[in-house]
Design an enzyme around this catalytic site. Structure first.
Site, PDB file in Angstrom:
ATOM      1  N   LYS A 137      42.505  38.550  37.497  1.00 19.93           N
ATOM      2  CA  LYS A 137      41.535  39.658  37.492  1.00 19.93           C
ATOM      3  C   LYS A 137      42.236  40.957  37.079  1.00 19.93           C
ATOM      4  O   LYS A 137      43.073  40.943  36.180  1.00 19.93           O
ATOM      5  CB  LYS A 137      40.855  39.777  38.856  1.00 19.93           C
ATOM      6  CG  LYS A 137      40.293  38.451  39.341  1.00 19.93           C
ATOM      7  CD  LYS A 137      39.326  38.594  40.475  1.00 19.93           C
ATOM      8  CE  LYS A 137      38.928  37.215  40.974  1.00 19.93           C
ATOM      9  NZ  LYS A 137      37.816  37.219  41.884  1.00 19.93           N
ATOM     10  N   HIS A 180      32.253  34.442  34.044  1.00 17.34           N
ATOM     11  CA  HIS A 180      32.618  34.619  35.453  1.00 17.34           C
ATOM     12  C   HIS A 180      31.530  35.441  36.153  1.00 17.34           C
ATOM     13  O   HIS A 180      30.930  36.334  35.561  1.00 17.34           O
ATOM     14  CB  HIS A 180      33.978  35.342  35.544  1.00 17.34           C
ATOM     15  CG  HIS A 180      34.554  35.307  36.924  1.00 17.34           C
ATOM     16  ND1 HIS A 180      34.133  36.161  37.917  1.00 17.34           N
ATOM     17  CD2 HIS A 180      35.502  34.508  37.483  1.00 17.34           C
ATOM     18  CE1 HIS A 180      34.806  35.881  39.035  1.00 17.34           C
ATOM     19  NE2 HIS A 180      35.648  34.888  38.788  1.00 17.34           N
ATOM     20  N   GLY A 188      36.188  35.212  46.582  1.00 18.85           N
ATOM     21  CA  GLY A 188      36.841  36.368  47.203  1.00 18.85           C
ATOM     22  C   GLY A 188      36.363  36.657  48.622  1.00 18.85           C
ATOM     23  O   GLY A 188      36.637  37.713  49.168  1.00 18.85           O
TER      24      GLY A 188
HETATM   25  C1  PEP Z   1      37.592  33.595  41.018  1.00 18.26           C
HETATM   26  O1  PEP Z   1      37.707  34.795  40.807  1.00 18.26           O
HETATM   27  O2  PEP Z   1      37.245  32.857  40.086  1.00 18.26           O
HETATM   28  C2  PEP Z   1      37.848  33.094  42.357  1.00 18.26           C
HETATM   29  C3  PEP Z   1      37.554  31.844  42.598  1.00 18.26           C
HETATM   30  O3  PEP Z   1      38.382  33.972  43.260  1.00 18.26           O
HETATM   31  P1  PEP Z   1      38.923  33.602  44.751  1.00 18.26           P
HETATM   32  O4  PEP Z   1      39.813  32.404  44.635  1.00 18.26           O
HETATM   33  O5  PEP Z   1      39.661  34.821  45.195  1.00 18.26           O
HETATM   34  O6  PEP Z   1      37.705  33.308  45.584  1.00 18.26           O
END
Ligand code: PEP
Length: 258
Positions: A11, A95, A180
């Site tokens: 990210k 995403h 997240g």
């Molecule tokens: C993502 O951003 O695709 C994701 C799965 O984030 P996290 O693993 O932090 O939930």
């Protein structure tokens, strides 16, 4: 046989110094993990230096986005060929953060998927493989609509693709409520959705495409839950956000055992 794939989505985190150290730590481990693919997806500004580090290695590089045009007056955007120039072989598309904060529609994501697939073919015979993210929001799951939501995203995002093209896409099932948040889908719930996606692919593109397509799970994947998730028959890997930012947690994840 589907080769498992673990992708780290960095990210908009890390600075270049931390990113290089993390890449060095991963390089030392990934060379020995020949049965699986590991991809890191840093911010755009880090792709070139990190691409130079990984270009001849088993560790692969991916972008987090692209703009679906070869070139043009699109201030702030990055083309598929620019990703290829930095040794990217994957690109995350659709995403949920892009759908939510940047209002990306299914149709626009469809253009991006086509653009990635075309660039990879036209240029140097290397692939720029889309990792297409789909997944329902919490209210949609509470209403029992997770399958229809994901089916609508898949049909919109893959519209107009031939079976051969669809077969070159990696799907990431990422329930939005698990991204997240620290909340992970249970292995059984995740497996049910992965099975549904595979059946959808079989109906649209045939059994061969469905059997060969890698379907990743994403949403708070951690060292503690990766093994039980990847044990599921239709879960072929993981898309990892937060836990991909630290060498210790990501190395444990990529060393998953089933
Ligand atoms: C993502 O951003 O695709 C994701 C799965 O984030 P996290 O693993 O932090 O939930």
């Amino acid at each position: 046989m589907r080769q498992p794939l673990i992708a780290g989505n960095w990210k908009m985190y890390l600075d270049i110094g931390k990113a290089i150290k993390l890449t060095e730590s991963l390089l030392a481990v990934v060379e020995y993990l020949e049965d699986r693919e590991v991809v890191i997806c840093p911010p755009f500004t880090m792709l070139y230096p990190i691409g130079r580090m990984v270009r001849d290695k088993h560790l692969k590089l991916g972008g987090q986005n692209l703009y679906p045009a070869a070139e043009g007056a699109f201030t702030g955007e990055i083309s598929p060929d620019m990703l290829l120039d930095c040794w990217c072989r994957y690109v995350i598309l659709g995403h949920s953060e892009r759908r939510q904060y940047f209002h990306e529609t299914d149709e626009f994501i469809n253009q991006k998927v086509k653009s990635a697939l075309a660039a990879g073919q036209e240029r140097r015979q290397v692939n720029l493989t889309p990792i297409l993210c789909v997944g329902e929001r919490e209210a949609e799951r509470s209403a029992g609509n997770q399958e229809s939501v994901v089916a609508a995203q898949l049909s919109g995002n893959l519209a107009g693709l031939t079976a051969e093209e669809a077969g070159r896409v990696v799907i990431a099932y990422e329930p939005v409520w698990a991204i997240g948040t620290g909340r992970t889908a249970t292995p059984q719930d995740a497996q049910a959705m992965h099975g549904f996606v595979r059946q959808w692919l079989a109906r649209e593109y045939g059994a061969g495409v469905a059997e060969n397509t890698r379907i990743l799970y994403g949403g708070s994947v951690k060292p503690e839950n990766v093994d039980s998730l990847l044990l599921q028959p239709d879960i072929d890997g993981a898309l990892v956000g937060g836990a991909s930012l630290k060498a210790e947690s990501f190395i444990r994840i990529i060393k998953y055992e089933v």
